[in-house]
Write an enzyme that holds these catalytic residues in place. Structure first.
Site, PDB file in Angstrom:
ATOM      1  N   TYR A 179     -35.067 -33.218 -20.599  1.00 28.27           N
ATOM      2  CA  TYR A 179     -36.131 -34.208 -20.798  1.00 28.27           C
ATOM      3  C   TYR A 179     -35.543 -35.596 -21.078  1.00 28.27           C
ATOM      4  O   TYR A 179     -35.837 -36.565 -20.375  1.00 28.27           O
ATOM      5  CB  TYR A 179     -37.032 -33.774 -21.956  1.00 28.27           C
ATOM      6  CG  TYR A 179     -38.236 -34.676 -22.139  1.00 28.27           C
ATOM      7  CD1 TYR A 179     -39.291 -34.649 -21.242  1.00 28.27           C
ATOM      8  CD2 TYR A 179     -38.311 -35.564 -23.209  1.00 28.27           C
ATOM      9  CE1 TYR A 179     -40.395 -35.480 -21.388  1.00 28.27           C
ATOM     10  CE2 TYR A 179     -39.407 -36.393 -23.374  1.00 28.27           C
ATOM     11  CZ  TYR A 179     -40.448 -36.338 -22.467  1.00 28.27           C
ATOM     12  OH  TYR A 179     -41.535 -37.170 -22.617  1.00 28.27           O
ATOM     13  N   GLY A 241     -39.086 -28.038 -42.382  1.00 25.81           N
ATOM     14  CA  GLY A 241     -40.090 -29.109 -42.410  1.00 25.81           C
ATOM     15  C   GLY A 241     -39.561 -30.457 -42.859  1.00 25.81           C
ATOM     16  O   GLY A 241     -40.320 -31.328 -43.279  1.00 25.81           O
TER      17      GLY A 241
END
Ligand code: UDP
Length: 363
Positions: A179, A241
């Site tokens: 990407y 996280g």
């Protein structure tokens, strides 16, 4: 015309934010690739809205999409909107004049670009070359290439917020390389076509744009957390996280994209995002729980694929000085407002979840 009240309201906001610049589109033809996707549908909806309410002569839109990740159009075909099913990695002949070109086709979710590795490279490189060729042939007034904030890779903390001049810290073989590197080469093609053939192309680097119309199975963090709330499953926070992101609501982003498209800054890249809310993914999950379901649980599974487990950029925050100075861009929608709009739309679009009685704030 979209039946969603949230999207109608958004289109109104976008139209207001780009008036009177939008008059440049009056009586013109705009060709867009990826029109059936999240961003493409907002462009087409915004132009449809401008045609109904603002422009002295309608702007005709031609969309090219192969439905690899796009779902469907929200505007019906008619005199001002034509849809072509085609994979833009192959050249295409268009038998009419084209004034503006937007190359928004791409496979942007790490879930899908790791599954469609080669297609992802092709659309950002061969697809970009084909669109640049069309812009050259049609002597287009402007072309907009959708690059990505991923061109910065995993930026050195000294370069956060990240300005357009930062060269990036990117692997050419790592899990995100198909990407990131193809988006980078796409930009290189744009600059080469500008310098060689004078094609008036500009590049935008969006920073985590979200909003209505994203697939709930897109797997990017906001749709994935909202889908978890709606299904009553724990919110999956990857890698502890701790990664940070900034999030830009779709109305701010489309306003920024139009400002770049309709500008004269040929050959230039522009960051488009919101620099006001850099947060960890754990904090994002906590905000979503607080807003929509205080009983929802947060889970810490391993990353969905190698793009997360081995190559998750630690931070991403745009330096918007160039957008502010040259194009008078200012993002307006704060994260909590945008998340509520997203949830309102998700319930509108997926009535099977309507029994979950979240307080709908905007509709
Ligand atoms: N993420 C997460 N749970 C999810 C999806 C993503 O914790 O269900 C994290 C991911 O690891 C990354 C951030 O959220 O740190 C943003 O991921 P996303 O796929 O939305 O976009 P990216 O910015 O990585 O391209």
């Amino acid at each position: 015309m979209s039946s969603s009240k949230v999207i109608q309201h958004d289109l109104n906001t976008i139209a207001d934010s780009i008036a009177p610049l939008a008059q440049k589109l009056s009586g013109k033809t705009l060709l867009i690739s990826g029109g059936a996707g999240f961003l493409g549908n907002y462009f087409i909806g915004a132009i449809d809205h401008l045609n109904r309410h603002t422009l002295s002569k309608p702007c005709r839109v031609i969309s090219i999409d192969n439905f690899s990740t796009g779902i469907k159009y929200r505007v019906e075909e008619g005199p001002n909107f034509k849809a072509i099913k085609h994979n833009i990695k192959e050249p295409i002949q268009i038998d009419e004049d084209v004034d503006y070109i937007i190359h928004a086709a791409g496979i942007a979710s790490p879930k899908f670009y790791r599954e469609l590795k080669i297609e992802t490279i092709d659309v950002a490189t061969l697809g970009t070359k084909n669109m640049l060729g069309l812009a050259k042939e049609k002597k287009a007034k402007s072309m907009l290439y959708f690059s990505s904030s991923e061109v910065y890779g995993d930026p050195d903390p000294r370069h956060i917020p990240t300005p357009e001049t930062y060269h990036g810290a990117v692997s050419c073989t790592g899990p995100r390389a198909n990407y990131d590197e193809s988006k980078r080469l796409g930009e290189t093609y744009c600059v080469a076509y500008f310098e060689t053939h004078n094609v008036p192309v500009k590049m935008v680097r969006p920073f985590n744009v979200y909003g209505p119309g994203m697939r709930l199975d897109d797997y990017r963090v906001i749709p994935n957390f909202i889908a978890s709330i709606l299904k009553g499953t724990p919110l999956p926070v990857y890698g502890g996280g701790n990664s940070k992101r900034t999030f830009c609501y779709i109305t701010d982003a489309i306003n920024g994209f139009f400002r770049v498209l309709l500008s004269e800054h040929h050959g230039h890249p522009f960051n488009v995002g919101n620099d006001q809310n850099e947060i960890t993914m754990k904090q994002l999950a906590e905000i979503i729980v607080e807003l929509f379901d205080s009983n929802a649980k947060i889970d810490e599974p391993p990353g969905l694929n190698d793009a997360y487990s081995q190559a998750d950029p630690k931070r991403r925050c745009p330096d918007l000085t160039k957008m502010r100075t040259l194009l008078k861009y200012e993002p307006k929608v704060d994260l909590r407002t945008g998340l509520k709009r997203f949830m309102d739309w998700a319930i509108e679009a997926h009535p099977e979840y309507a029994k979950k009685a979240y307080p709908l704030t905007i509709v």
